[in-house]
Scaffold this motif. Structure first.
Motif, PDB file in Angstrom:
ATOM      1  N   VAL A 121      -6.817  19.194   7.329  1.00  0.00           N
ATOM      2  CA  VAL A 121      -5.285  19.558   7.210  1.00  0.00           C
ATOM      3  C   VAL A 121      -5.134  20.477   6.036  1.00  0.00           C
ATOM      4  O   VAL A 121      -4.603  21.431   5.962  1.00  0.00           O
ATOM      5  N   ASP A 122      -5.574  20.179   4.897  1.00  0.00           N
ATOM      6  CA  ASP A 122      -5.555  20.802   3.514  1.00  0.00           C
ATOM      7  C   ASP A 122      -6.163  22.348   3.759  1.00  0.00           C
ATOM      8  O   ASP A 122      -5.492  23.311   3.223  1.00  0.00           O
ATOM      9  N   ASP A 123      -7.264  22.285   4.370  1.00  0.00           N
ATOM     10  CA  ASP A 123      -8.059  23.749   4.786  1.00  0.00           C
ATOM     11  C   ASP A 123      -7.171  24.437   5.438  1.00  0.00           C
ATOM     12  O   ASP A 123      -7.112  25.802   5.398  1.00  0.00           O
ATOM     13  N   CYS A 124      -6.323  23.887   6.362  1.00  0.00           N
ATOM     14  CA  CYS A 124      -5.103  24.552   7.210  1.00  0.00           C
ATOM     15  C   CYS A 124      -4.064  24.752   6.482  1.00  0.00           C
ATOM     16  O   CYS A 124      -2.925  25.279   6.961  1.00  0.00           O
ATOM     17  N   ASN A 125      -3.714  24.259   5.159  1.00  0.00           N
ATOM     18  CA  ASN A 125      -2.653  24.578   4.455  1.00  0.00           C
ATOM     19  C   ASN A 125      -1.220  23.816   5.238  1.00  0.00           C
ATOM     20  O   ASN A 125      -0.210  24.383   5.329  1.00  0.00           O
ATOM     21  N   VAL A 126      -1.601  22.591   5.772  1.00  0.00           N
ATOM     22  CA  VAL A 126      -0.459  22.082   6.543  1.00  0.00           C
ATOM     23  C   VAL A 126      -0.254  20.666   5.617  1.00  0.00           C
ATOM     24  O   VAL A 126      -1.306  19.842   5.228  1.00  0.00           O
ATOM     25  N   LYS A 127       0.988  20.407   5.557  1.00  0.00           N
ATOM     26  CA  LYS A 127       1.186  19.086   4.587  1.00  0.00           C
ATOM     27  C   LYS A 127       1.213  17.945   5.500  1.00  0.00           C
ATOM     28  O   LYS A 127       1.865  17.838   6.462  1.00  0.00           O
ATOM     29  N   TYR A 128       0.708  16.884   4.798  1.00  0.00           N
ATOM     30  CA  TYR A 128       0.882  15.487   5.623  1.00  0.00           C
ATOM     31  C   TYR A 128       1.744  14.696   5.016  1.00  0.00           C
ATOM     32  O   TYR A 128       1.751  14.369   3.709  1.00  0.00           O
ATOM     33  N   ILE A 129       2.531  14.231   6.231  1.00  0.00           N
ATOM     34  CA  ILE A 129       3.852  13.179   5.693  1.00  0.00           C
ATOM     35  C   ILE A 129       3.191  11.852   6.075  1.00  0.00           C
ATOM     36  O   ILE A 129       3.444  11.877   7.436  1.00  0.00           O
ATOM     37  N   PRO A 130       3.033  10.964   5.318  1.00  0.00           N
ATOM     38  CA  PRO A 130       2.770   9.599   6.048  1.00  0.00           C
ATOM     39  C   PRO A 130       4.118   8.914   6.203  1.00  0.00           C
ATOM     40  O   PRO A 130       5.068   9.077   5.740  1.00  0.00           O
ATOM     41  N   ALA A 131       4.066   7.991   7.137  1.00  0.00           N
ATOM     42  CA  ALA A 131       5.046   7.273   7.564  1.00  0.00           C
ATOM     43  C   ALA A 131       4.929   5.790   6.606  1.00  0.00           C
ATOM     44  O   ALA A 131       4.253   4.958   7.109  1.00  0.00           O
ATOM     45  N   LEU A 132       5.780   5.888   5.572  1.00  0.00           N
ATOM     46  CA  LEU A 132       5.576   4.770   4.742  1.00  0.00           C
ATOM     47  C   LEU A 132       6.598   3.474   5.057  1.00  0.00           C
ATOM     48  O   LEU A 132       6.559   2.536   4.053  1.00  0.00           O
ATOM     49  N   SER A 133       7.408   3.620   6.077  1.00  0.00           N
ATOM     50  CA  SER A 133       8.396   2.379   6.174  1.00  0.00           C
ATOM     51  C   SER A 133       7.891   1.936   7.736  1.00  0.00           C
ATOM     52  O   SER A 133       7.785   2.884   8.763  1.00  0.00           O
ATOM     53  N   HIS A 183       0.672  -1.027  -0.019  1.00  0.00           N
ATOM     54  CA  HIS A 183      -0.107   0.015  -0.058  1.00  0.00           C
ATOM     55  C   HIS A 183       0.707   1.185  -0.053  1.00  0.00           C
ATOM     56  O   HIS A 183       0.431   2.407  -0.582  1.00  0.00           O
ATOM     57  N   TYR A 184       2.127   1.121   0.420  1.00  0.00           N
ATOM     58  CA  TYR A 184       2.966   2.435   0.537  1.00  0.00           C
ATOM     59  C   TYR A 184       3.318   2.822  -0.832  1.00  0.00           C
ATOM     60  O   TYR A 184       3.986   3.967  -0.766  1.00  0.00           O
ATOM     61  N   VAL A 185       3.254   2.153  -1.700  1.00  0.00           N
ATOM     62  CA  VAL A 185       3.593   2.701  -3.009  1.00  0.00           C
ATOM     63  C   VAL A 185       2.369   3.129  -3.908  1.00  0.00           C
ATOM     64  O   VAL A 185       2.518   3.170  -5.277  1.00  0.00           O
ATOM     65  N   LEU A 186       1.051   2.800  -3.455  1.00  0.00           N
ATOM     66  CA  LEU A 186      -0.151   3.282  -3.982  1.00  0.00           C
ATOM     67  C   LEU A 186      -0.472   4.485  -3.744  1.00  0.00           C
ATOM     68  O   LEU A 186      -0.217   5.404  -2.816  1.00  0.00           O
ATOM     69  N   THR A 187      -1.251   4.904  -4.930  1.00  0.00           N
ATOM     70  CA  THR A 187      -1.775   6.522  -4.575  1.00  0.00           C
ATOM     71  C   THR A 187      -3.211   6.322  -3.746  1.00  0.00           C
ATOM     72  O   THR A 187      -3.966   5.397  -4.007  1.00  0.00           O
ATOM     73  N   ASP A 188      -3.499   7.350  -3.056  1.00  0.00           N
ATOM     74  CA  ASP A 188      -4.532   7.340  -2.156  1.00  0.00           C
ATOM     75  C   ASP A 188      -5.735   7.416  -3.053  1.00  0.00           C
ATOM     76  O   ASP A 188      -5.801   8.104  -4.151  1.00  0.00           O
TER      77      ASP A 188
END
Length: 223
Positions: free
Chosen positions: A52-64, A37-42
């Motif tokens: 988070v987007d409305d607040c202009n904050v970037k989400y960084i997922p932990a993929l490992s 799943h970590y190589v797939l697009t949401d």
């Protein structure tokens, strides 16, 4: 609720680092052993990421596994410590456990030296604010929205029916001022204390009306 408490008290961070729980990142069938799943697009923009987007904050997922461990390590330590203290002090109800947890969080933030930074988190944070080296920004409501209830909310899209109504799980609401067949966005702010939800009806970036209903009747998103 957690984002609201954080952003209103401390301001907006540049980014947020979290794991890949479905609350944050949704990919259909990702738990299959045949898919990574970590190589797939949401496949969906979750309610959390929309806030988070409305607040202009970037989400960084932990993929490992290593990245996820970095997120979970302090929580595991707090959980283990909490159990031991509750056992030592003979705490047997949730109210007592919450009191102990609040004490431990305070100790973690204000008293203990962090194992990575070698500094007390609160002192490090305050120095960054003083030196203007922090990535936190003042919380500002992005136009055209008017209230925090337009930001920290559940979002749904609906179509106005021939009776100028919209429906949320069989709960009918009036959509005055919106023409039949129009698409509207509902921003629903649930008040946990009163059990009521404020439903803010938006159309073409304009607030068309506010209605209220019992939260339990709306049957909103469940995690």
């Amino acid at each position: 609720m957690a984002l609201q408490a954080l952003f209103l008290k401390h301001g907006l961070p540049f980014s947020m680092y979290a794991d890949s729980h479905r609350i944050f990142r949704f990919i259909q069938g990702r738990d299959s052993i045949w898919r990574k799943h970590y190589v797939l697009t949401d496949e969906a923009n979750t309610q959390w990421t929309q806030v988070v987007d409305d607040c202009n904050v970037k989400y960084i997922p932990a993929l490992s596994p290593q990245a996820k461990g970095k997120v979970e390590r302090p929580y595991r330590w707090l959980q283990d410590h909490l159990v031991r203290i509750c056992a030592r002090e003979n705490i047997k109800d949730i109210r007592g456990a919450k009191r102990i947890l609040a004490q431990e969080v305070y100790q973690y933030n204000h008293k203990r030296i962090h194992s990575t930074t070698l500094e007390i988190p609160y002192i490090r944070f305050q120095r960054a604010l003083k030196d203007k080296k922090t990535m936190f920004r003042n919380f500002v409501i992005k136009p055209p929205f008017q209230s925090i209830r337009d930001i920290f909310c559940i979002r749904l899209n609906r179509t106005v029916d021939p009776y100028r109504r919209i429906s949320i799980n069989n709960v009918l609401l009036k959509a005055n001022g919106v023409h039949i067949g129009a698409k509207v966005e509902l921003r629903i702010y649930a008040n946990e204390r009163t059990g009521l939800s404020e439903i803010r009806i938006w159309h073409h970036n304009k607030l068309m009306g506010i209605q209220r209903a019992k939260t339990k009747d709306l049957k909103l998103v469940h995690f």
